[in-house]
Design a protein around this motif. Sequence first.
Motif, PDB file in Angstrom:
ATOM      1  N   GLY A 242       0.709  -1.044  -0.081  1.00  0.00           N
ATOM      2  CA  GLY A 242       0.032  -0.048   0.024  1.00  0.00           C
ATOM      3  C   GLY A 242       0.725   1.307   0.090  1.00  0.00           C
ATOM      4  O   GLY A 242       2.016   1.164   0.083  1.00  0.00           O
ATOM      5  N   CYS A 243       0.228   2.344  -0.013  1.00  0.00           N
ATOM      6  CA  CYS A 243       0.942   3.574  -0.210  1.00  0.00           C
ATOM      7  C   CYS A 243       1.250   4.242   1.046  1.00  0.00           C
ATOM      8  O   CYS A 243       0.373   4.124   2.117  1.00  0.00           O
ATOM      9  N   ARG A 244       2.492   4.544   1.248  1.00  0.00           N
ATOM     10  CA  ARG A 244       3.060   5.067   2.512  1.00  0.00           C
ATOM     11  C   ARG A 244       3.065   6.540   2.057  1.00  0.00           C
ATOM     12  O   ARG A 244       3.548   6.945   1.071  1.00  0.00           O
ATOM     13  N   GLY A 245       3.145   7.456   3.360  1.00  0.00           N
ATOM     14  CA  GLY A 245       3.421   8.940   3.010  1.00  0.00           C
ATOM     15  C   GLY A 245       3.847   9.478   4.249  1.00  0.00           C
ATOM     16  O   GLY A 245       3.720   9.070   5.240  1.00  0.00           O
ATOM     17  N   GLU A 246       4.665  10.691   4.036  1.00  0.00           N
ATOM     18  CA  GLU A 246       5.170  11.638   4.862  1.00  0.00           C
ATOM     19  C   GLU A 246       4.696  13.275   4.351  1.00  0.00           C
ATOM     20  O   GLU A 246       5.420  13.487   3.345  1.00  0.00           O
ATOM     21  N   LEU A 247       4.000  13.750   5.109  1.00  0.00           N
ATOM     22  CA  LEU A 247       3.629  15.102   5.022  1.00  0.00           C
ATOM     23  C   LEU A 247       4.506  15.869   5.828  1.00  0.00           C
ATOM     24  O   LEU A 247       4.156  15.678   7.041  1.00  0.00           O
TER      25      LEU A 247
ATOM     26  N   CYS B  98       2.445   4.161  -4.029  1.00  0.00           N
ATOM     27  CA  CYS B  98       1.082   4.374  -4.523  1.00  0.00           C
ATOM     28  C   CYS B  98       1.215   4.006  -5.971  1.00  0.00           C
ATOM     29  O   CYS B  98       2.045   4.552  -6.759  1.00  0.00           O
ATOM     30  N   PRO B  99       0.156   3.560  -6.481  1.00  0.00           N
ATOM     31  CA  PRO B  99       0.009   3.171  -7.824  1.00  0.00           C
ATOM     32  C   PRO B  99      -0.185   4.349  -8.881  1.00  0.00           C
ATOM     33  O   PRO B  99       0.076   4.531  -9.875  1.00  0.00           O
ATOM     34  N   ASP B 100      -0.777   5.464  -7.984  1.00  0.00           N
ATOM     35  CA  ASP B 100      -1.171   6.686  -8.793  1.00  0.00           C
ATOM     36  C   ASP B 100       0.162   7.727  -9.007  1.00  0.00           C
ATOM     37  O   ASP B 100       0.053   8.114  -7.714  1.00  0.00           O
ATOM     38  N   GLU B 101       0.825   7.826  -9.857  1.00  0.00           N
ATOM     39  CA  GLU B 101       2.017   8.761  -9.869  1.00  0.00           C
ATOM     40  C   GLU B 101       1.389  10.285  -9.579  1.00  0.00           C
ATOM     41  O   GLU B 101       2.607  10.780  -9.153  1.00  0.00           O
ATOM     42  N   GLN B 102       0.230  10.562  -9.861  1.00  0.00           N
ATOM     43  CA  GLN B 102      -0.041  11.974  -9.564  1.00  0.00           C
ATOM     44  C   GLN B 102      -0.729  12.280  -8.334  1.00  0.00           C
ATOM     45  O   GLN B 102      -1.149  13.367  -7.787  1.00  0.00           O
ATOM     46  N   PHE B 103      -0.850  11.161  -7.440  1.00  0.00           N
ATOM     47  CA  PHE B 103      -1.417  11.303  -5.969  1.00  0.00           C
ATOM     48  C   PHE B 103      -0.810  12.245  -5.038  1.00  0.00           C
ATOM     49  O   PHE B 103      -1.509  13.060  -4.786  1.00  0.00           O
ATOM     50  N   ALA B 104       0.511  12.456  -4.996  1.00  0.00           N
ATOM     51  CA  ALA B 104       0.968  13.718  -4.134  1.00  0.00           C
ATOM     52  C   ALA B 104       0.913  14.924  -4.605  1.00  0.00           C
ATOM     53  O   ALA B 104       0.418  15.736  -4.002  1.00  0.00           O
ATOM     54  N   ALA B 105       0.811  15.150  -6.034  1.00  0.00           N
ATOM     55  CA  ALA B 105       0.427  16.553  -6.494  1.00  0.00           C
ATOM     56  C   ALA B 105      -0.917  16.845  -6.264  1.00  0.00           C
ATOM     57  O   ALA B 105      -1.439  17.968  -5.814  1.00  0.00           O
TER      58      ALA B 105
END
Length: 127
Positions: free
Chosen positions: A79-84, A103-110
């Motif tokens: 799954g998608c891991r993140g740090e903001l 994350c499978p979606d390359e545009q998710f962060a933006a």
Amino acid sequence: MTIHARRDVPALPDLVFNAAADPSRLASWLPGPHEVVGRSDDVLILRGGGSVDEGQRQVQLAADYDRLLLTWEPLADEGCRGELRVSLAGAAGSVAELTVDGCPDEQFAARFLEALANEVEQNLTAG
């Protein structure tokens, strides 16, 4: 694949961080195809996300209000891991930096940062 995005937001860092770290507020602006369908304490139940099986998945949030750092980890192996991270930029602005991995979606962060900035600008700042 690790993806990094950055966005300036014309609001104080605390406002920006609180919009992201508050699970109930996050549920109102999280960009599609992601959708919060439930929560329990610091665990969000999400649906969507661009994966082959659009089923539900759980992610654990950890918010460090002193460092204005929000992290999330999937409770399953994948799954998608993140740090903001939110920091002060100028007299009354912020910079939000998001790093995601898996994350499978390359545009998710933006898209995430754009939606966060819109939420703050429309609902949390005067003017």
